[in-house]
Design an enzyme around this catalytic site. Structure first.
Site, PDB file in Angstrom:
ATOM      1  N   GLY A   8       0.934  -1.438   0.086  1.00 62.73           N
ATOM      2  CA  GLY A   8       0.032   0.190   0.109  1.00 62.73           C
ATOM      3  C   GLY A   8       0.751   1.138   0.218  1.00 62.73           C
ATOM      4  O   GLY A   8       0.267   2.613   0.536  1.00 62.73           O
ATOM      5  N   ALA A   9       1.748   1.128  -0.608  1.00 62.40           N
ATOM      6  CA  ALA A   9       2.900   2.418  -1.053  1.00 62.40           C
ATOM      7  C   ALA A   9       2.457   4.029  -1.608  1.00 62.40           C
ATOM      8  O   ALA A   9       3.306   4.382  -1.725  1.00 62.40           O
ATOM      9  CB  ALA A   9       4.385   1.395  -1.099  1.00 62.40           C
ATOM     10  N   ASN A  10       1.679   3.636  -2.203  1.00 61.56           N
ATOM     11  CA  ASN A  10       1.251   4.787  -3.527  1.00 61.56           C
ATOM     12  C   ASN A  10       0.819   6.194  -2.931  1.00 61.56           C
ATOM     13  O   ASN A  10       1.169   6.607  -3.442  1.00 61.56           O
ATOM     14  CB  ASN A  10       0.409   3.836  -4.305  1.00 61.56           C
ATOM     15  CG  ASN A  10      -1.500   3.431  -3.731  1.00 61.56           C
ATOM     16  OD1 ASN A  10      -1.172   2.955  -2.658  1.00 61.56           O
ATOM     17  ND2 ASN A  10      -2.620   4.372  -3.846  1.00 61.56           N
ATOM     18  N   GLY A  12       0.531   8.242   1.479  1.00 59.39           N
ATOM     19  CA  GLY A  12      -0.226   8.403   3.013  1.00 59.39           C
ATOM     20  C   GLY A  12       1.184   7.496   3.284  1.00 59.39           C
ATOM     21  O   GLY A  12       1.956   7.778   3.426  1.00 59.39           O
ATOM     22  N   LEU A  13       0.714   7.223   4.415  1.00 52.42           N
ATOM     23  CA  LEU A  13       2.048   6.422   5.482  1.00 52.42           C
ATOM     24  C   LEU A  13       2.773   5.312   4.652  1.00 52.42           C
ATOM     25  O   LEU A  13       4.136   5.468   4.562  1.00 52.42           O
ATOM     26  CB  LEU A  13       1.366   5.452   6.703  1.00 52.42           C
ATOM     27  CG  LEU A  13       0.994   6.312   7.788  1.00 52.42           C
ATOM     28  CD1 LEU A  13       0.224   5.756   8.578  1.00 52.42           C
ATOM     29  CD2 LEU A  13       1.867   6.850   8.451  1.00 52.42           C
ATOM     30  N   GLY A  14       2.235   4.306   3.672  1.00 54.61           N
ATOM     31  CA  GLY A  14       3.053   3.611   3.362  1.00 54.61           C
ATOM     32  C   GLY A  14       3.834   4.319   1.911  1.00 54.61           C
ATOM     33  O   GLY A  14       5.619   4.224   2.003  1.00 54.61           O
ATOM     34  N   SER A 137      -2.091  -1.781  12.432  1.00 54.10           N
ATOM     35  CA  SER A 137      -3.032  -1.618  12.978  1.00 54.10           C
ATOM     36  C   SER A 137      -3.343  -0.671  13.151  1.00 54.10           C
ATOM     37  O   SER A 137      -3.292   0.627  13.077  1.00 54.10           O
ATOM     38  CB  SER A 137      -3.386  -2.331  13.900  1.00 54.10           C
ATOM     39  OG  SER A 137      -4.283  -2.763  14.846  1.00 54.10           O
ATOM     40  N   TYR A 154     -14.181  -1.163   9.746  1.00 55.27           N
ATOM     41  CA  TYR A 154     -12.852  -0.571   9.709  1.00 55.27           C
ATOM     42  C   TYR A 154     -12.874  -1.555  11.142  1.00 55.27           C
ATOM     43  O   TYR A 154     -11.115  -2.619  11.295  1.00 55.27           O
ATOM     44  CB  TYR A 154     -12.613   0.503   9.954  1.00 55.27           C
ATOM     45  CG  TYR A 154     -10.847   0.834   9.827  1.00 55.27           C
ATOM     46  CD1 TYR A 154      -9.805   0.272   9.095  1.00 55.27           C
ATOM     47  CD2 TYR A 154     -10.120   1.046  10.890  1.00 55.27           C
ATOM     48  CE1 TYR A 154      -8.763   0.681   9.335  1.00 55.27           C
ATOM     49  CE2 TYR A 154      -9.178   1.518  11.435  1.00 55.27           C
ATOM     50  CZ  TYR A 154      -8.608   1.356  10.335  1.00 55.27           C
ATOM     51  OH  TYR A 154      -7.280   1.808  10.138  1.00 55.27           O
TER      52      TYR A 154
END
Length: 232
Positions: A8-10, A12-14, A137, A154
């Protein structure tokens, strides 16, 4: 952490984890569901030729996980994976009791819990002995901390992911692999919203510092951005 995988690196945090790991000198494999649309990630790959590989991954899809495992083995070229950072996730906003959709619960479980668990299983042979698996998490997934009805799909998905973290820590313990669940705090991303107090760069730096301090007895813990242990 010489060789790292961030899902999920595209954005935000990733994306920020990827940027900071590269700045530390690591080689990073970063995944996105649609790499061709990940403009910021691809631009970062241009800044770090040969050190950042962008690969496709839909963590909820078995075929996609299998393809990633095969490609990752080629990219690593015999080197072990020191850090697997399961960051990819999904949140459905605006849920109200009486109107929670079955499809949203299923999607959350597949993406937030089942997918990361099975990805670790699929990549286990590529993980370095003594390496780290970090599952992003949220305190929203803590049973002990829940005081209101909020983001149920969620919350259920992250609670299940937390159990997966504990089980994986036990399974990988003989190899000295530390598996932890991380709560990043309330972060100003597409998921966290504009009101969140923490910037992605701050949250990523804090969590990487937590991982730097992990000892062998910390596997199986649920940790906040300051390294404090959170209740399940």
């Amino acid at each position: 952490m010489r060789h790292c995988l961030v899902t999920g690196a595209n954005r935000g945090l990733g994306l920020e984890f990827t940027r900071q790991l590269l700045a530390r000198g690591a080689r990073v494999v970063a995944t996105a569901r649609h790499p061709g649309r990940a403009a910021a990630l691809n631009a970062l790959a241009g800044d770090y030729p040969g050190r950042l590989h962008v690969l496709p991954l839909d963590v909820a899809a078995a075929r996609s996980r299998g393809e990633l495992a095969r490609e990752l083995a080629l990219v690593l070229d015999g080197q072990p994976l020191d850090l697997l950072l399961n960051n990819a996730g999904v949140l459905h906003g605006g849920e109200r009791f009486g109107q929670v959709a079955e499809a949203d619960l299923e999607t959350s479980l597949r993406t937030n819990a089942i997918g990361p668990f099975l990805l670790v299983q699929a990549l286990a042979d590529l993980l370095a002995d003594g390496g780290i698996v970090a599952n992003l998490s949220s305190e929203i997934g803590s049973l002990a901390l829940r005081r209101e009805f909020r983001t149920p799909s969620y919350a259920v998905g992250k609670a299940a992911q937390n159990m997966g973290t504990v089980l994986l820590s036990r399974a990988l313990q003989p190899r000295g692999i530390r598996v932890v669940a991380l709560h990043p705090g309330w972060v100003r991303t597409d998921m966290g919203g504009e009101r969140a107090p923490a910037l992605p760069a701050e949250a990523a730096a804090a969590l990487l510092a937590v991982l730097d301090r992990l000892g062998p007895d910390d596997s199986g813990l649920f940790l906040g951005p300051d390294g404090a242990v959170l209740p399940w």
